[in-house]
Motif scaffolding. Sequence first.
Motif, PDB file in Angstrom:
ATOM      1  N   ASP B  66       0.768  -1.341   0.040  1.00 24.56           N
ATOM      2  CA  ASP B  66      -0.082  -0.183   0.055  1.00 24.56           C
ATOM      3  C   ASP B  66       0.799   1.359   0.112  1.00 24.56           C
ATOM      4  N   THR B 105       0.781  -8.466   6.509  1.00 25.11           N
ATOM      5  CA  THR B 105       0.205 -10.115   6.461  1.00 25.11           C
ATOM      6  C   THR B 105       1.061 -10.725   7.499  1.00 25.11           C
ATOM      7  N   THR B 189       0.537  -4.759   3.296  1.00 28.00           N
ATOM      8  CA  THR B 189      -0.493  -4.246   3.975  1.00 28.00           C
ATOM      9  C   THR B 189      -1.690  -4.385   2.948  1.00 28.00           C
ATOM     10  N   GLY B 190      -1.216  -4.590   1.717  1.00 27.47           N
ATOM     11  CA  GLY B 190      -2.369  -4.430   0.422  1.00 27.47           C
ATOM     12  C   GLY B 190      -3.269  -5.447   0.543  1.00 27.47           C
ATOM     13  N   PRO B 191      -4.324  -5.328  -0.367  1.00 29.31           N
ATOM     14  CA  PRO B 191      -5.404  -6.364  -0.483  1.00 29.31           C
ATOM     15  C   PRO B 191      -5.254  -7.705  -0.793  1.00 29.31           C
ATOM     16  N   ASN B 207      -6.199 -10.773   1.051  1.00 30.32           N
ATOM     17  CA  ASN B 207      -5.242 -10.437   2.439  1.00 30.32           C
ATOM     18  C   ASN B 207      -6.820 -10.476   3.499  1.00 30.32           C
ATOM     19  N   TYR B 210      -7.331  -7.052   5.473  1.00 29.16           N
ATOM     20  CA  TYR B 210      -7.074  -5.838   4.638  1.00 29.16           C
ATOM     21  C   TYR B 210      -8.178  -4.822   5.176  1.00 29.16           C
ATOM     22  N   LYS B 214     -13.014  -5.261   0.838  1.00 31.40           N
ATOM     23  CA  LYS B 214     -12.445  -6.740   0.471  1.00 31.40           C
ATOM     24  C   LYS B 214     -12.756  -7.311  -0.994  1.00 31.40           C
TER      25      LYS B 214
END
Lengths: 291, 521
Positions: B66, B105, B189-191, B207, B210, B214
């Motif tokens: 991110d 993650t 930290t991304g999706p 993730n 997230y 989602k």
Amino acid sequence: MTWLRTTFRVVGWPTLLLVSSFAFIAIFGSVISPYDPAAQNLSHSMQSFSAEHWLGADNLGRDTLSRLIAGAQTTLIGVVTVLLLAGTIGMMLGTLAGYFGGWLDEIVMRFCDFGFSVPSLFVALAFVGVFGPSYTNMILALSIAWVPIYARLTRGVVAAAVSQPYIESLRVLGASPARIIFRHLVPVALGQVLVYASADAGLLALAIANLSFLGLGVQPPQAEWGQMLVSAMPYIQEAPRLVILPGIALTLLVIGFNLLGERIALAKNPRAMSRRKLSLRRAIFKKEVEA
Amino acid sequence: MTLLSRRSLLAGSASLAAALGLNLSALTALAQDGSKTLRLPLLRASGNLDPQRYVGIFAVQDMVFDPLVQYGPGGAIEPGLAESWEVTPDDTSITFRLRPGVTFTDGAVWDATSMTWNLERWLPKEDYRWLQVANNFKSIEVIDPMTVALHFTKPTPTALTELSYVRPVRFLSPNAVDGEGIYNAPVGTGPWMVEKEGPEGTDLVPNPGYWGPKPEIDRVSLVVIPDGMSRISSIIGGEIDAIGGKFIAPISPQEATTLTNNGITVVTQTGTDTMILGFNPRIDLFRDIRVREAFNLLIDRDGIAQVVMKGYAKATMNLYPEVIPHSGTRHAVPARDVERAKALLEEAGWTGEGTRSKDGKLLDVDLVISEDAVAGSRALGEVLQAGFMEAGIGLSLRNVDHAARHGDIPEFKYDLSLFVTNGAPYDPYNTIGLMFLSTVVPGTDGKIYEDVALDPLILAALGAAEADRPAAFQAVSDWLHDNWAIAPLFHGDRIWAHGDRIKSFAIPATEYEMPLKTLSL
């Protein structure tokens, strides 16, 4: 007219028709071409077969027929120039090596060995890579790559002829090496070289197309079949004719040269059967046996 | 014998039909089982995804890592890992309030410590000075665990836009490096999280922790298909779901036409970049404004947009398309005027029949083309060549590969070259800052033009406060136009295509991201 009848008998009319058609196109191409092959008309882009453009127009609206004709000129001029350059230099080296032998023969033959150990197209690619892509550089590159072939061929013929009694007699009578080479050895070698060159021309036409396809030969706006093929690749689905037509032209030219070479070789040495002829004869024999 | 052959033929055909039938039913089953795996092609393997290195595929890095702030449509800056921010009036400091409750993650916490650790990996280093935030960097101030301020040595109005870039500014887990600080795993930290990666492709799964919306898809399977024709066959055959993106799996205008003819949905949007014919500013020929104007007047821009680009482009005389912030007013595209061009060349001393000459020197120039660096440049070059020839200008096309282009262009070893502006999110800042400013050492993409008279205008635009920015960028645009300094050709469309499995699809804001935000199967 005896020479014409002899030519027809030796070469055969289909081969003669094919090769002479290409020769005619190459010589009179500028006259018979309906358009300037480089002239673009963007409003005619991708036009199909029509009265205006018999074989359609390409992505930039250039007349395909005119470009095929110009491509024939480019290819045939290239083939003839390479054969003249490589043949002349190769014959010169081969004749000197075959006649004088010794260290000269060693040097020329090792040069030939080196030439044969590297595929001709790689030599041409390296040359063009160093000196830049252009039509002239491509011709020079291919000539350099083809020299060892003619040098070795000539050397073999000359070396065999040198041991013949008539050459020995000439030496004894005091004929100069220049006289022996130019009056007696070169004519013998020339026949062999011409036979080989006629069959080799097809391979050279393919090499020219290959280099241009890779962007290392003929440069725009000059038309050439390999270049036409690569430019047409993105349009293969929309207009397959743009790929098929230069492909057909190239195939016909290569077939023509191969047949020419084969027929001349057979005429010079009728006992040397080509594989194609042998299989044909075997098939006829088998049918006769079955019958 | 004949009967046996026929039988064999019939049996063979039946077996083949049965096999095909089974395969088809298997495919149908796959399509109907509610599977939400999205299959996309990639030009090459994802590579090393370290966000601070220039190796990996941008779009894959964007899925995993991110930014502090996100680049939205039209250049709007939106919250990312920073929930909000405050910029000082003089543009020398930005205070970020970090988004609470975000974790990487691997469980590491997103806070001032992890943010500072990431920024220190690149912000103070020499290699990243091409970014104004790095060039003007002064210090990082941790105000509290969730508030961090960045201070600059001078006004840096480009900072927020630059902090939305993919690399080197995205955030990696501090635990995803070895003892020597070298990257060892794609943890962000991304999706999306990388489940599997290799030379044949990369699989990503959502993730679960997230912080944002989602994803509606269960898995994204990125398959490496380097060949353009194979990618086209794959989407027509239903083996992949979508194709497109300049740096993901590009589609040429001709391929888009082929796809449309095969019933595939093609989606387009005005591109964010511009194709420009650049004059080498360091050779005498192009120091003459009359010569530059003549070259400009010989270009059939509409013809190029309609025929070479198959209508997937818009002819232009502007440096930036309208979608780029502060791109300025539109300059009229001049009609092709061969007679005027000839008169200008005569006036400039270039005379004679055939190829013109001056003081015994022929007007022969070369144009660097590179199909792998600038797709379609060969056809484009041929159109330019024919156009210039009409006015007695000899143009030879110098075909080079990607590496050779990147060697020759920064060293100004060319007469003419095709350039593409950086596009979103980099513009309007990067192209003028890196490819026009004479004081900047040329990067691998070279300089489109340079002139000491232009430098103050560029510096004023790059340093302008928000209120002054439109006028400052307009001044740059007008100078380029009035001096015929460049020959803009067209703004190419952004092209994506998708199959029937995709129910909703929207082209993303930049070429550096996947179209996943609004995509559903």
